[in-house]
Structure formats: structure tokens, C-alpha cells
Write a protein that holds these residues in place. Structure first.
Motif, PDB file in Angstrom:
ATOM      1  N   VAL A 183      -0.118 -32.925  39.177  1.00  0.00           N
ATOM      2  CA  VAL A 183      -0.864 -31.266  38.977  1.00  0.00           C
ATOM      3  C   VAL A 183       0.132 -30.691  38.454  1.00  0.00           C
ATOM      4  O   VAL A 183      -0.412 -29.077  37.949  1.00  0.00           O
ATOM      5  CB  VAL A 183      -0.767 -30.374  40.543  1.00  0.00           C
ATOM      6  N   SER A 184       1.562 -30.830  38.164  1.00  0.00           N
ATOM      7  CA  SER A 184       2.017 -29.782  37.270  1.00  0.00           C
ATOM      8  C   SER A 184       1.336 -30.056  35.446  1.00  0.00           C
ATOM      9  O   SER A 184       1.638 -29.022  34.787  1.00  0.00           O
ATOM     10  CB  SER A 184       3.778 -30.212  37.193  1.00  0.00           C
ATOM     11  N   ASP A 185       0.969 -31.172  35.545  1.00  0.00           N
ATOM     12  CA  ASP A 185       0.202 -30.979  33.771  1.00  0.00           C
ATOM     13  C   ASP A 185      -0.719 -30.127  33.942  1.00  0.00           C
ATOM     14  O   ASP A 185      -1.322 -30.716  32.801  1.00  0.00           O
ATOM     15  CB  ASP A 185       0.126 -32.598  33.693  1.00  0.00           C
ATOM     16  N   ALA A 186      -1.547 -29.866  34.168  1.00  0.00           N
ATOM     17  CA  ALA A 186      -2.120 -28.936  35.054  1.00  0.00           C
ATOM     18  C   ALA A 186      -2.117 -27.675  34.182  1.00  0.00           C
ATOM     19  O   ALA A 186      -0.687 -27.200  33.966  1.00  0.00           O
ATOM     20  CB  ALA A 186      -3.211 -28.100  36.067  1.00  0.00           C
ATOM     21  N   LEU A 212      -8.648 -26.502  29.411  1.00  0.00           N
ATOM     22  CA  LEU A 212      -8.421 -26.043  30.605  1.00  0.00           C
ATOM     23  C   LEU A 212      -8.499 -27.435  30.864  1.00  0.00           C
ATOM     24  O   LEU A 212      -9.370 -27.872  31.502  1.00  0.00           O
ATOM     25  CB  LEU A 212      -9.105 -24.674  31.712  1.00  0.00           C
ATOM     26  N   LEU A 213      -7.088 -28.113  31.555  1.00  0.00           N
ATOM     27  CA  LEU A 213      -7.340 -29.260  31.854  1.00  0.00           C
ATOM     28  C   LEU A 213      -6.560 -29.175  33.384  1.00  0.00           C
ATOM     29  O   LEU A 213      -6.249 -28.733  33.686  1.00  0.00           O
ATOM     30  CB  LEU A 213      -6.640 -29.854  31.415  1.00  0.00           C
ATOM     31  N   LEU A 214      -7.854 -29.784  34.229  1.00  0.00           N
ATOM     32  CA  LEU A 214      -7.720 -29.356  36.021  1.00  0.00           C
ATOM     33  C   LEU A 214      -7.258 -30.837  36.051  1.00  0.00           C
ATOM     34  O   LEU A 214      -8.111 -31.769  35.799  1.00  0.00           O
ATOM     35  CB  LEU A 214      -8.699 -28.587  36.824  1.00  0.00           C
ATOM     36  N   VAL A 215      -5.903 -30.959  37.290  1.00  0.00           N
ATOM     37  CA  VAL A 215      -6.426 -32.137  37.726  1.00  0.00           C
ATOM     38  C   VAL A 215      -6.063 -32.520  39.343  1.00  0.00           C
ATOM     39  O   VAL A 215      -5.509 -30.835  40.225  1.00  0.00           O
ATOM     40  CB  VAL A 215      -4.196 -32.475  37.649  1.00  0.00           C
TER      41      VAL A 215
END
Length: 264
Positions: A183-186, A212-215
Motif C-alpha cells: 500500500v506504500s507504493d500507491a 494514479l496507482l491504487l493498491v
């Protein structure tokens, strides 16, 4: 920065250097990729005290005022109103204030890039920007067709001082792979491309369109493969506590239902 930069500061002259002095480090705040007319601070740091600092662009000494918040062992050089001509390889070094006044070896090269000389690239994610924690996501950065000079690509993330990755293209594009995402890569990603030699031009001051990257997946919730011995012990203890609490509640409920002793 990159092995291809190691020859950019060759031929620095025959200054007396002290091999025993540790090499300083040079960093840029907020980043070494900046839009035109912005400001950047180059920080030169060493653990050696009682020294004076010097900044160079390539082989040429440059005179920039040191920031008032410079401290012992840390010189901050403020570069204002950046232009395309500000781009290039920078190094710093320091000199002893007391005899013998010898200089340190130069820092590793910091390549400062001022964007805006090339059209912006595009950034795409085959997974449409939504991935599950633990998966690998590939972000593809693509330059326009009319660029024929040797370039590199950099992947940027909003809020990060340094690029996430810097790598060579395959044709007019490159794939940045983020493995085992969490989730820290979002966040918001973009990319730029730039020349690795003079005049060190970089793409438009507005990088690629923001992606926008969503994890998906909650932090702290064990997923398959996360059940280590420690996790199992904690889960077992939690289960025992729940059973004990349940027994106390049942006993209390039953005691309330029993008739008082001596009653008919």
C-alpha cells in the motif's frame, strides 16, 4: 548517479588532494529534476569539521551563495530561477581551514536537470492503475516519435525527492516494473526523459500525465503466506482469551438465573 557520468569531471587539474579526507556527499532538495524558474538547494555534507566548501559544475567552479542555515559540516548552496543552462553535472569538495590546506576528493556527481526542452512523454499502466498488494505492476513511459538523440527515462512519484527508477529505453519507450507492491507504493506517478550529455535537456516542465496507482489490500491483515510462527502464536493466544472471557460471561449469566438459597 550513473556510471556513464564518471568521465564528466575528468581533467580537473593538479590540485593537491588529501586521500585521508573522506569524500563529501552531494544531494538536491527538493529534487534533482526541477521545472524552470524554480529554486533548488544543493547540500554538501561531510563529517570533517573546520572546513570550507566549494561547488563545481563540470570542471568549472561556480559561485552560489550559501544558505544562512548552513551548519558545521554542511554547506547549502541555493540555486534560484533555474534555466535550461543550469542543467549539468555538479560536484562539491571541501578544504581544511588550517595548514596544510589540502582539499578532499570530489563528491559523486549529481546531475541537475531543468525540464522543458522536449515534449512531455506518456505514462500508462496495463493494469489500469489498480493492483493487488504483492503483485507486480509495470508502468510504461513512452517518448514522442520525433526524438532521435540518446536519452534515459526517469520514473517519478509525487512526494519523493529522488526518482523511483532511472533506466535506458527500449526503442522509444521503457517499462518500469514495481515488484511485490504494498500500500506504500500507491500514489501519483509521472515520468520524464533526458539527455545524458550536454546540454542535458529534459522533457516538458509538466511531466507525463499523472497516473494514479491504487493498491488494494489492508495493512496488518494477514494474507496467504503471511502465517508465520509468530502470527500463529498471537492468533492462538487471542483465541484462548476469547474462550476465557466467554466462560466468565456464561457463569455470570447463569448465576443471575439461579433462585436465592432458602426460597421455596
Amino acid at each position: 548517479m550513473d556510471d556513464s557520468l564518471t568521465g564528466l569531471c575528468a581533467g580537473r587539474g593538479n590540485r593537491m588532494t588529501d586521500e585521508t579526507l573522506p569524500k563529501p556527499s552531494l544531494s538536491a532538495r527538493p529534487s534533482w529534476i526541477m521545472p524552470p524558474k524554480s529554486n533548488v538547494t544543493l547540500q554538501c555534507h561531510t563529517s570533517t569539521n573546520d572546513v570550507n566548501f566549494a561547488l563545481r559544475k563540470g570542471n568549472v567552479p561556480v559561485e552560489f551563495p550559501q544558505s544562512p542555515d548552513s551548519t558545521e559540516g554542511m554547506a547549502r548552496f541555493l540555486l534560484t530561477d533555474l534555466q535550461a543552462s543550469s542543467s549539468g553535472p555538479y560536484t562539491c569538495e571541501y578544504y581544511r581551514r588550517e595548514p596544510p590546506q589540502r582539499s578532499s576528493q570530489p563528491s559523486d556527481i549529481l546531475l541537475l536537470l531543468v525540464t522543458g526542452e522536449f515534449p512531455k512523454p506518456s505514462l500508462q499502466a496495463p493494469q489500469r492503475g489498480v493492483v493487488t498488494a504483492g503483485e507486480t505492476v509495470t508502468l510504461q513511459c513512452q517518448r514522442p516519435d520525433n526524438i532521435f538523440m540518446p536519452i534515459k527515462f526517469a520514473l517519478l512519484k509525487a512526494g519523493a525527492a529522488e526518482p523511483i527508477r532511472v533506466q535506458d529505453p527500449a526503442g522509444k519507450e521503457t517499462d518500469f516494473s514495481l515488484r511485490s507492491v504494498t500500500v506504500s507504493d500507491a500514489g501519483n506517478y509521472s515520468c520524464v526523459y533526458f539527455l545524458m550529455r550536454a546540454p542535458f535537456w529534459a522533457s516538458d516542465s509538466q511531466p507525463s500525465d499523472i497516473l494514479l496507482l491504487l493498491v488494494t489490500g489492508e495493512e496488518g491483515v494477514p494474507r496467504r503466506g503471511d502465517y508465520t510462527t509468530g502470527n500463529l502464536i498471537r492468533l492462538g493466544l487471542a483465541a484462548i482469551i476469547v474462550v476465557i472471557m466467554g466462560a466468565f460471561l456464561v457463569e455470570a449469566w447463569c448465576s443471575q438465573k439461579e433462585p436465592p438459597r432458602g426460597s421455596v
